[in-house]
Design an enzyme around this catalytic site. Structure first.
Site, PDB file in Angstrom:
ATOM      1  N   GLY A  28       0.789  -1.226   0.000  1.00 15.30           N
ATOM      2  CA  GLY A  28       0.000   0.000   0.000  1.00 15.30           C
ATOM      3  C   GLY A  28       0.821   1.276   0.000  1.00 15.30           C
ATOM      4  N   ASN A  30       1.481   3.088  -2.634  1.00 12.26           N
ATOM      5  CA  ASN A  30       0.762   4.051  -3.486  1.00 12.26           C
ATOM      6  C   ASN A  30      -0.425   4.647  -2.735  1.00 12.26           C
ATOM      7  OD1 ASN A  30       1.739   4.455  -6.352  1.00 12.26           O
ATOM      8  ND2 ASN A  30       1.955   2.230  -6.105  1.00 12.26           N
ATOM      9  N   MET A 105      -4.654  -6.605  -6.444  1.00 10.45           N
ATOM     10  CA  MET A 105      -4.295  -7.694  -7.354  1.00 10.45           C
ATOM     11  C   MET A 105      -5.464  -8.661  -7.569  1.00 10.45           C
ATOM     12  SD  MET A 105      -1.546  -6.413  -8.016  1.00 10.45           S
ATOM     13  CE  MET A 105      -0.005  -7.043  -8.590  1.00 10.45           C
ATOM     14  N   ARG A 106      -6.587  -8.134  -7.982  1.00 13.45           N
ATOM     15  CA  ARG A 106      -7.751  -8.966  -8.272  1.00 13.45           C
ATOM     16  C   ARG A 106      -8.326  -8.541  -9.605  1.00 13.45           C
ATOM     17  NH1 ARG A 106     -10.538 -12.843  -6.047  1.00 13.45           N
ATOM     18  NH2 ARG A 106     -12.526 -11.768  -6.285  1.00 13.45           N
ATOM     19  N   ASN A 122      -6.494   3.151 -12.103  1.00 19.24           N
ATOM     20  CA  ASN A 122      -5.536   2.130 -11.677  1.00 19.24           C
ATOM     21  C   ASN A 122      -4.140   2.623 -12.001  1.00 19.24           C
ATOM     22  OD1 ASN A 122      -4.501  -0.443 -10.852  1.00 19.24           O
ATOM     23  ND2 ASN A 122      -4.335  -1.025 -13.012  1.00 19.24           N
ATOM     24  N   HIS A 124      -0.365   1.176 -12.980  1.00 21.14           N
ATOM     25  CA  HIS A 124       0.258  -0.055 -13.475  1.00 21.14           C
ATOM     26  C   HIS A 124       1.737   0.221 -13.724  1.00 21.14           C
ATOM     27  CE1 HIS A 124       0.459  -3.974 -15.337  1.00 21.14           C
ATOM     28  NE2 HIS A 124       1.140  -3.441 -16.323  1.00 21.14           N
ATOM     29  N   SER A 151       2.060   3.918 -15.426  1.00 22.03           N
ATOM     30  CA  SER A 151       0.932   4.576 -16.091  1.00 22.03           C
ATOM     31  C   SER A 151      -0.266   4.604 -15.161  1.00 22.03           C
ATOM     32  CB  SER A 151       0.505   3.789 -17.341  1.00 22.03           C
ATOM     33  OG  SER A 151       1.615   3.468 -18.157  1.00 22.03           O
ATOM     34  N   ASP A 160      -5.777  -3.969 -17.315  1.00 18.95           N
ATOM     35  CA  ASP A 160      -4.713  -2.990 -17.600  1.00 18.95           C
ATOM     36  C   ASP A 160      -4.911  -2.287 -18.950  1.00 18.95           C
ATOM     37  OD1 ASP A 160      -3.536  -3.675 -15.194  1.00 18.95           O
ATOM     38  OD2 ASP A 160      -2.278  -5.228 -16.100  1.00 18.95           O
ATOM     39  N   GLU A 189       5.892   6.210  -9.317  1.00 23.31           N
ATOM     40  CA  GLU A 189       4.462   5.957  -9.099  1.00 23.31           C
ATOM     41  C   GLU A 189       3.906   6.895  -8.033  1.00 23.31           C
ATOM     42  OE1 GLU A 189       3.084   1.875  -8.692  1.00 23.31           O
ATOM     43  OE2 GLU A 189       4.889   1.143  -9.664  1.00 23.31           O
TER      44      GLU A 189
HETATM   45  C1  GAR Z   1       2.752  -1.106  -7.607  1.00 21.33           C
HETATM   46  O1  GAR Z   1       3.980  -1.166  -8.273  1.00 21.33           O
HETATM   47  C2  GAR Z   1       1.618  -1.072  -8.606  1.00 21.33           C
HETATM   48  O2  GAR Z   1       1.918  -0.359  -9.762  1.00 21.33           O
HETATM   49  C3  GAR Z   1       1.464  -2.540  -8.906  1.00 21.33           C
HETATM   50  O3  GAR Z   1       1.611  -3.177  -7.658  1.00 21.33           O
HETATM   51  C4  GAR Z   1       2.475  -2.408  -6.848  1.00 21.33           C
HETATM   52  C5  GAR Z   1       1.779  -2.150  -5.522  1.00 21.33           C
HETATM   53  O4  GAR Z   1       2.632  -1.531  -4.618  1.00 21.33           O
HETATM   54  N1  GAR Z   1       0.193  -2.804  -9.509  1.00 21.33           N
HETATM   55  C6  GAR Z   1      -0.013  -3.703 -10.477  1.00 21.33           C
HETATM   56  O5  GAR Z   1       0.859  -4.444 -10.895  1.00 21.33           O
HETATM   57  C7  GAR Z   1      -1.442  -3.787 -11.003  1.00 21.33           C
HETATM   58  N2  GAR Z   1      -1.488  -4.391 -12.292  1.00 21.33           N
HETATM   59  P1  GAR Z   1       2.052  -0.809  -3.340  1.00 21.33           P
HETATM   60  O6  GAR Z   1       1.126  -1.790  -2.652  1.00 21.33           O
HETATM   61  O7  GAR Z   1       3.262  -0.504  -2.505  1.00 21.33           O
HETATM   62  O8  GAR Z   1       1.325   0.423  -3.811  1.00 21.33           O
END
Ligand code: GAR
Length: 330
Positions: A28, A30, A105-106, A122, A124, A151, A160, A189
């Site tokens: 988490g 982000n 991730m669902r 979202n 990615h 992105s 995606d 990000e």
């Molecule tokens: C991030 O890098 C995000 O872009 C990716 O998971 C990570 C989560 O990190 N998301 C994906 O791959 C979705 N397709 P976080 O939990 O530290 O934010």
């Protein structure tokens, strides 16, 4: 009580903050970037809920410690539709206007995506449309790309996919592994997501964008024309009466709104009682009109279309109104 972006020194018009729910599955970071950005007075959104399909997600502890409501339940043993319906219920109960997926991730059910159409973003970790799905950094390195990146896009039913709002390229260094690249992309990000989300929620509150939506609906009425009256764009029937006005910070009231015709004082009072944040009695227009705020972030545009239609019907000459009634029968 709706939170408002604070007035700045030059007295910019106030605006309610967009209510955002964040969905996470893991660390988490982000979500944390969104949450800390939201602490700024000038940030146009607030985080109203952090929800997860993983009760152990470390991000939940952080969100709770920061005073943000959290909800988590495992999806295990439930169908995708049933679990997503549960999440949807939580988001609606929290009064969310927007959903930000942040490492969620669902795969989402079609119904869930449809319910948040145009209101769910979202992030990615790739330069979409490259490398959808998993393992994005390794794939960029293996391909010999000069840059990886991240992105932010609007969520549509395909994974995606959906219109990309913004992205940040991140240079791939000699000797980079998926891990070293991922950690630099993550920094990008954390910069990209808060500002893209802010711009996205602002866009839907910007008077130009709102006028564009109103114009599209109003000009679809038979014999409609747009003019300017008392400095306000307004819509009327050619050589006939006006049926809608678009007001932006008129008399510095801070509102962007649509004025439409209604049946009279009783309907006006009932609407204001029903939703006093949205409806109001427009100054100088009297009891035959109602103001509908468009800048609350949750405008139902089908409903606005219906208001415009009714307003048009109220002023249309009988012959023209008859044509509309005939068209409705088909
Ligand atoms: C991030 O890098 C995000 O872009 C990716 O998971 C990570 C989560 O990190 N998301 C994906 O791959 C979705 N397709 P976080 O939990 O530290 O934010």
């Amino acid at each position: 009580m709706l939170k408002q972006v604070q007035h700045d020194e030059i007295g910019e018009a106030f605006m309610t903050k967009a209510r955002v729910a964040v969905l996470i599955s893991g660390t988490g970071t982000n979500m944390a970037a969104l949450l800390y950005a939201a602490k700024g007075d000038a940030c146009p959104y607030e985080i109203v809920l952090v929800a997860s399909n993983n009760p152990e997600a470390p991000g939940l502890t952080l969100a709770a410690a920061e005073g943000v409501a959290t909800w988590a339940e495992t999806h295990k043993g439930m169908t995708r539709d049933a679990f997503d319906a549960l999440v949807d219920e939580q988001l609606r109960a929290a009064g969310a206007d927007y959903v930000a997926l942040a490492g969620y991730m669902r795969i989402l059910s079609e119904a869930f995506v449809a319910g948040w159409q145009g209101r769910m973003l979202n992030i990615h970790p790739s330069l979409l449309p490259l490398y959808k799905g998993l393992d994005t950094h390794q794939r960029a390195i293996d391909a010999g790309d000069s840059h990886g990146g991240c992105s932010v896009h609007i969520v549509t039913p395909t994974l995606d996919d959906g219109p990309v709002l913004d992205q940040t390229p991140v240079a791939i260094l000699p000797g980079d592994t998926a891990e070293t690249l991922a950690s630099r992309v993550l920094i990008a990000e954390h910069q990209l997501y808060p500002r893209t989300l802010a711009a996205f929620v602002m866009r839907e509150r910007s008077p130009d964008w709102l006028l564009g939506r109103v114009r599209e609906l109003a000009m679809a009425m038979p014999e409609a024309e747009e003019t300017l009256s008392h400095g306000m764009p307004c819509f009327g029937i050619v050589k006939g009466k006006k049926f809608a006005w678009f007001t932006e910070d008129h008399h510095r009231d801070g509102r962007t709104a649509l004025l439409v015709k209604i049946s009279g004082v009783d309907e006006q009072a009932a609407l204001i009682e029903l939703d006093p944040d949205r409806y109001y009695r427009p100054a100088y227009f009297g009891d035959g009109w109602v103001g509908i705020r468009l800048d609350l972030g949750d405008t139902d545009w089908d409903e606005i279309g219906e208001w415009l239609r009714k307003s048009w019907l109220a002023v249309a000459p009988r012959k023209l109104a008859g044509l509309m009634a005939a068209a409705d029968e088909f």
